[in-house]
Design a protein around this motif. Structure first.
Motif, PDB file in Angstrom:
ATOM      1  N   ARG A 127       0.853  -1.195   0.000  1.00  0.00           N
ATOM      2  CA  ARG A 127       0.000   0.000   0.000  1.00  0.00           C
ATOM      3  C   ARG A 127       0.879   1.232   0.000  1.00  0.00           C
ATOM      4  O   ARG A 127       1.763   1.380   0.841  1.00  0.00           O
ATOM      5  N   ASP A 128       0.644   2.098  -0.952  1.00  0.00           N
ATOM      6  CA  ASP A 128       1.387   3.348  -1.069  1.00  0.00           C
ATOM      7  C   ASP A 128       0.785   4.342  -0.077  1.00  0.00           C
ATOM      8  O   ASP A 128      -0.372   4.734  -0.202  1.00  0.00           O
ATOM      9  N   LEU A 129       1.577   4.727   0.925  1.00  0.00           N
ATOM     10  CA  LEU A 129       1.061   5.630   1.943  1.00  0.00           C
ATOM     11  C   LEU A 129       0.882   7.054   1.434  1.00  0.00           C
ATOM     12  O   LEU A 129       0.123   7.835   2.014  1.00  0.00           O
ATOM     13  N   ALA A 130       1.590   7.402   0.361  1.00  0.00           N
ATOM     14  CA  ALA A 130       1.461   8.758  -0.171  1.00  0.00           C
ATOM     15  C   ALA A 130       0.117   8.949  -0.872  1.00  0.00           C
ATOM     16  O   ALA A 130      -0.581   9.940  -0.654  1.00  0.00           O
ATOM     17  N   GLN A 131      -0.262   7.970  -1.707  1.00  0.00           N
ATOM     18  CA  GLN A 131      -1.527   8.043  -2.434  1.00  0.00           C
ATOM     19  C   GLN A 131      -2.170   6.652  -2.505  1.00  0.00           C
ATOM     20  O   GLN A 131      -2.200   6.032  -3.568  1.00  0.00           O
ATOM     21  N   PRO A 132      -2.678   6.158  -1.391  1.00  0.00           N
ATOM     22  CA  PRO A 132      -3.298   4.818  -1.408  1.00  0.00           C
ATOM     23  C   PRO A 132      -4.556   4.803  -2.271  1.00  0.00           C
ATOM     24  O   PRO A 132      -5.406   5.690  -2.168  1.00  0.00           O
ATOM     25  N   GLN A 133      -4.667   3.803  -3.127  1.00  0.00           N
ATOM     26  CA  GLN A 133      -5.793   3.681  -4.048  1.00  0.00           C
ATOM     27  C   GLN A 133      -6.578   2.409  -3.760  1.00  0.00           C
ATOM     28  O   GLN A 133      -6.033   1.408  -3.326  1.00  0.00           O
ATOM     29  N   ARG A 134      -7.879   2.452  -4.026  1.00  0.00           N
ATOM     30  CA  ARG A 134      -8.738   1.293  -3.812  1.00  0.00           C
ATOM     31  C   ARG A 134      -8.583   0.304  -4.969  1.00  0.00           C
ATOM     32  O   ARG A 134      -8.435   0.700  -6.121  1.00  0.00           O
ATOM     33  N   TRP A 135      -8.651  -0.986  -4.626  1.00  0.00           N
ATOM     34  CA  TRP A 135      -8.542  -2.054  -5.606  1.00  0.00           C
ATOM     35  C   TRP A 135      -9.707  -3.023  -5.444  1.00  0.00           C
ATOM     36  O   TRP A 135     -10.262  -3.159  -4.357  1.00  0.00           O
TER      37      TRP A 135
END
Length: 258
Positions: A127-135
């Motif tokens: 999970r990218d903490l800068a820009q977390p995206q939904r999957w």
């Protein structure tokens, strides 16, 4: 003429320095309270990264071990790895087939993207903490290869992210359907658990064991020899345990087979 040993550079000192760095990092991680199993996974991953990248100086790659350990064990207790230009959390977890698809989508909605399924049957997620995206995820049954399945699902944005024997898992970002709403504004902490086995799975193990014992007792009684019957019953209970152990081992190896 120089022999092979003379022609090849001696990388033993670099390897010793790398091993010493990783050993020191492990000590710092344990001091920060990271469980032993996660320390082992973390150090193994970092060692593999160094091997794959060809980096010879671990400290130059990751920074001082004590400072790097603080990045790997943030206040929330999850493991995060500092990658170039971003901060990424990595989490490995497993589940059985009664709940894996539901859990994948639940965690996907929290920003977890599955990279692959590892040799121990765990979903390797980040999970990218800068820009977390939904999957979002789906599971498909594959019996004759999955090439045509990949081609059929690709136009709708589905990408393969793991497979085991007759199952394949696919992922796609929800940004295509949600737009800006696909970004997770406040991602929750990494779950405390890494194994999610359902009650149905344990019931299945019990049914397998009971069925084996009942069948064995019936055979022993029909045999008519009390001595052999007693020995057979003992063997049956051991066999039933083996059945349950085998089912558990298969489930633990892949982590999601009923």
């Amino acid at each position: 003429m120089m022999n092979d040993a003379q022609q090849l550079p001696d990388d033993a000192p670099a390897r010793r320095d790398r091993d010493a760095y990783l050993a020191g990092l492990a000590e710092h991680l344990r001091a920060h309270g990271l469980p032993a199993d996660r320390v082992e996974v973390t150090v193994t991953d970092l060692a593999a990264h160094l091997e794959e990248s060809g980096a010879t100086d671990a400290e130059a790659e990751f920074g001082p071990a004590d400072e790097f350990a603080e990045l790997l064990v943030p206040a929330t207790g999850e493991r995060a790895r500092q990658a170039p230009g971003e901060r990424v959390q990595t989490w490995r977890w497993t589940a059985d087939t009664y709940g894996d698809e539901e859990l994948l989508n639940r965690f996907g909605d929290e920003g977890w993207e599955v990279e692959r399924v590892d040799a121990l049957g765990r979903f390797v997620s980040h999970r990218d903490l800068a820009q977390p995206q939904r999957w979002e995820y789906r599971r498909e049954l594959i019996t004759r290869g999955r090439e045509h399945l990949d081609e059929r699902l690709a136009p709708d944005g589905w990408e393969a992210c793991g497979n085991w024997v007759i199952y394949a898992w696919y992922k796609r970002p929800r940004a295509a359907s949600l737009g800006p709403a696909a970004q997770v504004q406040a991602p929750p902490p990494v779950p405390d658990r890494s194994s999610f086995f359902s009650r149905k799975f344990f019931v299945l193990l019990g049914v397998l064991a009971v069925a084996a014992v009942v069948a064995g007792v019936s055979v022993a009684v029909d045999d008519g020899d009390a001595g052999s019957g007693a020995g057979f019953v003992v063997g049956l209970f051991a066999g039933a345990g083996a059945v349950a152990a085998l089912a558990w081992a298969l489930q633990a190896w892949r982590g999601r087979r009923p």
